[in-house]
Scaffold this motif. Structure first.
Motif, short mmCIF file in Angstrom:
data_model
loop_
_atom_site.label_atom_id
_atom_site.label_comp_id
_atom_site.label_asym_id
_atom_site.label_seq_id
_atom_site.Cartn_x
_atom_site.Cartn_y
_atom_site.Cartn_z
N LEU A 47 0.85 -1.19 0.00
CA LEU A 47 0.00 0.00 0.00
C LEU A 47 0.89 1.24 0.00
O LEU A 47 1.85 1.33 0.77
CB LEU A 47 -0.90 -0.01 1.23
CG LEU A 47 -2.02 1.02 1.31
CD1 LEU A 47 -3.07 0.76 0.24
CD2 LEU A 47 -2.67 0.99 2.69
N ARG A 48 0.57 2.19 -0.85
CA ARG A 48 1.32 3.44 -0.92
C ARG A 48 0.36 4.60 -0.67
O ARG A 48 -0.64 4.76 -1.40
CB ARG A 48 2.00 3.59 -2.28
CG ARG A 48 2.82 4.87 -2.46
CD ARG A 48 3.62 4.78 -3.74
NE ARG A 48 4.26 6.02 -4.12
CZ ARG A 48 5.43 6.46 -3.64
NH1 ARG A 48 6.06 5.74 -2.73
NH2 ARG A 48 5.95 7.59 -4.07
N LEU A 49 0.63 5.39 0.35
CA LEU A 49 -0.20 6.54 0.69
C LEU A 49 0.47 7.80 0.17
O LEU A 49 1.65 8.04 0.46
CB LEU A 49 -0.40 6.63 2.20
CG LEU A 49 -0.91 5.36 2.91
CD1 LEU A 49 -1.07 5.63 4.40
CD2 LEU A 49 -2.21 4.88 2.28
N VAL A 50 -0.27 8.61 -0.57
CA VAL A 50 0.28 9.80 -1.20
C VAL A 50 -0.51 11.03 -0.79
O VAL A 50 -1.74 11.07 -0.91
CB VAL A 50 0.27 9.67 -2.74
CG1 VAL A 50 0.80 10.94 -3.39
CG2 VAL A 50 1.11 8.46 -3.18
N ALA A 102 0.00 -6.67 8.67
CA ALA A 102 0.67 -7.49 7.66
C ALA A 102 0.83 -6.77 6.33
O ALA A 102 1.62 -7.19 5.48
CB ALA A 102 -0.10 -8.79 7.45
N VAL A 103 0.08 -5.71 6.11
CA VAL A 103 0.17 -4.97 4.85
C VAL A 103 1.35 -4.00 4.90
O VAL A 103 1.46 -3.19 5.81
CB VAL A 103 -1.14 -4.19 4.57
CG1 VAL A 103 -0.99 -3.28 3.36
CG2 VAL A 103 -2.30 -5.17 4.35
N LYS A 104 2.22 -4.09 3.91
CA LYS A 104 3.38 -3.18 3.84
C LYS A 104 2.91 -1.80 3.40
O LYS A 104 2.25 -1.66 2.36
CB LYS A 104 4.41 -3.72 2.87
CG LYS A 104 5.64 -2.83 2.74
CD LYS A 104 6.63 -3.38 1.74
CE LYS A 104 7.82 -2.44 1.58
NZ LYS A 104 8.80 -2.94 0.56
N VAL A 105 3.27 -0.76 4.17
CA VAL A 105 2.81 0.60 3.89
C VAL A 105 4.00 1.51 3.66
O VAL A 105 4.95 1.53 4.45
CB VAL A 105 1.96 1.15 5.07
CG1 VAL A 105 1.51 2.58 4.78
CG2 VAL A 105 0.77 0.24 5.35
N THR A 106 3.97 2.26 2.56
CA THR A 106 4.94 3.32 2.32
C THR A 106 4.18 4.62 2.10
O THR A 106 2.97 4.61 1.81
CB THR A 106 5.82 3.03 1.10
OG1 THR A 106 4.98 2.89 -0.06
CG2 THR A 106 6.63 1.76 1.29
N THR A 107 4.88 5.75 2.25
CA THR A 107 4.23 7.06 2.12
C THR A 107 5.04 7.97 1.23
O THR A 107 6.24 7.77 1.01
CB THR A 107 4.06 7.72 3.49
OG1 THR A 107 5.36 7.98 4.06
CG2 THR A 107 3.25 6.84 4.44
N ALA A 108 4.37 9.00 0.71
CA ALA A 108 5.04 10.02 -0.10
C ALA A 108 4.30 11.33 0.03
O ALA A 108 3.06 11.35 0.10
CB ALA A 108 5.12 9.59 -1.57
N ILE A 109 5.05 12.43 0.05
CA ILE A 109 4.49 13.77 0.00
C ILE A 109 4.95 14.38 -1.31
O ILE A 109 6.16 14.50 -1.56
CB ILE A 109 4.94 14.63 1.19
CG1 ILE A 109 4.46 14.01 2.50
CG2 ILE A 109 4.43 16.06 1.05
CD1 ILE A 109 4.99 14.72 3.74
#
Length: 288
Positions: A33-36, A79-86
């Motif tokens: 999952l990628r949060l932007v 268990a879900v891999k999470v990354t973020t970006a601004i």
């Protein structure tokens, strides 16, 4: 390479519901999952000289917003891999760029700046209309958001607009162990009889049924475990599908994707569902 499920985050209640939905979706499909979060403040601040070592308040707020969303996602499913970006961009442009390397883009139904009477925010509409990958706009009642209906609804249009949508819907139904309702609307042309007797009167429905069989054939063979319920219904497709979203966890429709200035073309069916559906809406582009 496995592309992530990308979620647009702006701190609104709608975007947080989208995060929750996307965590569950990522878990179902084994996706990261990628949060932007998109903010333009960096573009303007970069040209302003400063003699302080303190971080701008806008940067602090953006980091807090995306950090809170990431923590929410991790609590929902560790268990879900999470990354973020601004991203220092307009929100729609940032998500469209992310869509080039995304399994799908997920947005809320209305952003922080949404007016009370606005049914779908401008960012969600722009992304749904132009993204190179599937777009899911998270909306609907609590039962649909919790996927408690155990039913995926497929708007079965023409083969040149929804071949990829059919495959997307079957994958969703298989991952969720849900039934798939494949619905094709049909209408009698003006010169055909309105009488319910005779071969001529039955012809439009028979054509719709044959087209539906053809459209579903390969996907049914690829997913023999998916329970498929076919329906051909007389009426406008947008009305037929909209009524059925009240008993669905996700409605899936296709849309033409054109290269050049105009990009993806959203028809009346997609627009109606994006603004009024009682469940999340997946718009799946069909290359032309």
């Amino acid at each position: 390479m496995t592309f992530p499920l990308v979620v647009g985050v702006d701190g609104s209640d709608a975007s947080l519901r989208a995060v929750d939905w996307a965590v569950d979706e990522a878990a179902r499909h084994g996706l990261p999952l990628r949060l932007v979060h998109a903010s333009l403040w960096e573009r303007y601040e970069s040209g302003v000289p400063t003699d302080t070592l303190e971080r701008p308040s806008e940067r602090v707020m953006a980091e807090h917003l995306i950090g809170s969303a990431a923590e929410r996602a991790r609590r929902r499913d560790p268990a879900v891999k999470v990354t973020t970006a601004i991203a220092p961009e307009e929100a729609a442009e940032a998500l469209l760029r992310e869509g080039n390397e995304a399994t799908a883009l997920v947005t809320g139904s209305r952003g922080r700046g949404g007016l009370k009477g606005l049914l779908l925010g401008s960012v969600g509409l722009a992304v749904a209309a132009r993204a190179p990958c599937p777009v899911i706009v998270v909306r609907g009642d609590p039962a649909a958001l919790a996927s408690s209906h155990e039913r995926i609804l497929l708007g079965a249009g023409d083969a040149d607009t929804c071949g990829d949508a059919v495959r997307f819907a079957f994958r969703e139904a298989a991952a969720r162990k849900s039934a798939l309702d494949a619905v094709r609307a049909w209408r009698r042309s003006a010169h055909e009889s309105d009488e319910p007797t005779g071969d001529v009167a039955r012809r439009p429905e028979e054509r719709a049924s044959a087209a539906l069989d053809t459209l579903l054939h390969d996907a049914m063979a690829a997913h023999p475990g998916v329970r498929v319920r076919r329906a051909t219904v007389e009426g406008h497709a947008r009305g037929v599908l909209l009524r059925r979203t009240a008993a669905a966890d996700l409605v899936v429709v296709g849309a033409r994707r054109r290269t050049g200035l105009f990009g993806l073309q959203l028809g009346r069916v997609a627009h109606t569902l994006l603004h009024h559906a009682d469940c999340p809406v997946a718009i799946v582009p069909q290359p032309m």
